[in-house]
Write a protein that holds these residues in place. Structure first.
Motif, PDB file in Angstrom:
ATOM      1  N   ALA A 155       0.837  -1.206   0.000  1.00  0.00           N
ATOM      2  CA  ALA A 155       0.000   0.000   0.000  1.00  0.00           C
ATOM      3  C   ALA A 155       0.869   1.252   0.000  1.00  0.00           C
ATOM      4  N   GLY A 209       2.118   2.059  -3.268  1.00  0.00           N
ATOM      5  CA  GLY A 209       1.145   2.780  -4.072  1.00  0.00           C
ATOM      6  C   GLY A 209       1.308   4.289  -3.977  1.00  0.00           C
ATOM      7  N   ARG A 235      -5.466   1.997   0.801  1.00  0.00           N
ATOM      8  CA  ARG A 235      -5.973   1.525  -0.486  1.00  0.00           C
ATOM      9  C   ARG A 235      -7.384   2.064  -0.735  1.00  0.00           C
ATOM     10  N   PRO A 265      -5.799   1.005  -7.932  1.00  0.00           N
ATOM     11  CA  PRO A 265      -5.880   0.240  -6.680  1.00  0.00           C
ATOM     12  C   PRO A 265      -5.674  -1.264  -6.865  1.00  0.00           C
ATOM     13  N   ILE A 293      -2.369  -2.714  -5.911  1.00  0.00           N
ATOM     14  CA  ILE A 293      -2.087  -2.893  -4.482  1.00  0.00           C
ATOM     15  C   ILE A 293      -2.851  -4.125  -4.024  1.00  0.00           C
TER      16      ILE A 293
END
Length: 310
Positions: free
Chosen positions: A61, A64, A124, A233, A236
């Motif tokens: 995460a 990301g 996320r 997303p 992730i």
């Protein structure tokens, strides 16, 4: 040969092997090597976190953050160069880890694992819900590759960039590992109460390891985003997180090269069974269980030997 020199040799040899493999391999092999190089950055940065005695589940995460930073900063109104945006993504990931470290590093063992898992899922969801900034579930597309590459569309040139970043970060993490600070972080990971009793600031050192490890995750996220040309997303995911953790479990985190060897083993399994990918997670899981059981057996034998010879 000292451990530090061995670690430097390992990371330089890995970078050279990626480039040579890219020169000699097929187009398919090029793609595999690029993914291996970027994931190697993830596992090396993750190992830095494990040395302080905790296994985070927020690493992907946090990765990301680096990806979305590149996607946002390289577009108007910022229009930053891609490499600058990648570096900024690493810094933003480290900043987030610094903020996150205050609550989560007050937990221990599986509570730390659960708290980082919750933090990762919350992050996320932020990527999904803040649609005006992150594009929601669709993400942000049309991310350009670094301008420094003579031919940005060349996978081989991008592989050389990944290898260079991997070597630089590897040298940084190896230097940290061999430094006085790195040794103190390991001491905290081995026995925090004892370390605190002799005047070591355990919380600060654990936070430092968490922040520096997250910096590498942010850099890897930026590379993933610019390589794929999109960040969303769906990038992730738990599978990638499990792959990183499994590489550290199978290869071990005592030695600097352990997670890399673990990742190489997992990648070989993944490529061997690429025609039946649904079986890959199950096979990975089997080997993780075997590694854990073997580690417990070896630890028990070592304790018995020490007791016998005390």
């Amino acid at each position: 040969m000292s451990a530090f020199r061995r670690d430097l040799l390992t990371v330089c040899a890995l970078g050279a092997a990626l480039v040579v493999g890219g020169l000699l391999g097929s187009n398919y092999m090029l793609g595999v090597l690029v993914l291996f190089g970027m994931t190697s950055i993830l596992v090396l940065s993750y190992r830095t976190i494990t040395t302080m005695g905790g296994w985070s589940f927020a690493h992907i995460a946090i990765m990301g953050i680096g990806g979305y930073s590149v996607a946002i900063l390289t577009k108007p109104p910022f229009d930053l160069p891609v490499l600058v945006a990648i570096a900024a993504g690493g810094l933003f990931a480290a900043l987030f880890a610094g903020l996150l470290s205050y609550p989560v590093l007050r937990t221990r063992q599986y509570y730390f694992f659960l708290s980082t898992f919750a933090a990762g899922e919350a992050l996320r969801q932020c990527f999904i819900q803040f649609r005006e900034i992150t594009g929601g579930t669709s993400g942000i597309a049309f991310i350009e590759r670094p301008e420094i590459l003579p031919n940005p569309s060349s996978t081989l040139e991008f592989l050389c960039l990944v290898a260079a970043v991997l070597v630089l970060l590897g040298i940084f993490y190896a230097s940290l590992d061999a430094s006085d600070t790195g040794l103190k972080i390991k001491a905290v990971g081995e026995d925090e109460p004892l370390s605190s009793s002799i005047g070591i600031d355990a919380w600060a050192l654990r936070a430092l390891a968490f922040i520096l490890g997250s910096f590498g995750a942010g850099i890897a996220g930026g590379l993933f985003a610019t390589y794929n040309g999109i960040v969303s997303p769906s990038d992730i995911n738990a599978m990638l997180m499990f792959k990183v953790v499994a590489a550290c479990v199978i290869g071990g985190t005592t030695r600097f090269s352990g997670p890399i060897l673990g990742l190489l083993f997992l990648t070989l399994i993944e490529e061997t069974f690429r025609f039946v990918p649904e079986f890959v997670p199950m096979i990975w899981g089997v080997f993780v269980i075997i590694a854990i059981l073997f580690g417990q057996w070896a630890r028990g034998r070592l304790m018995a030997w020490r007791t016998k010879n005390a």
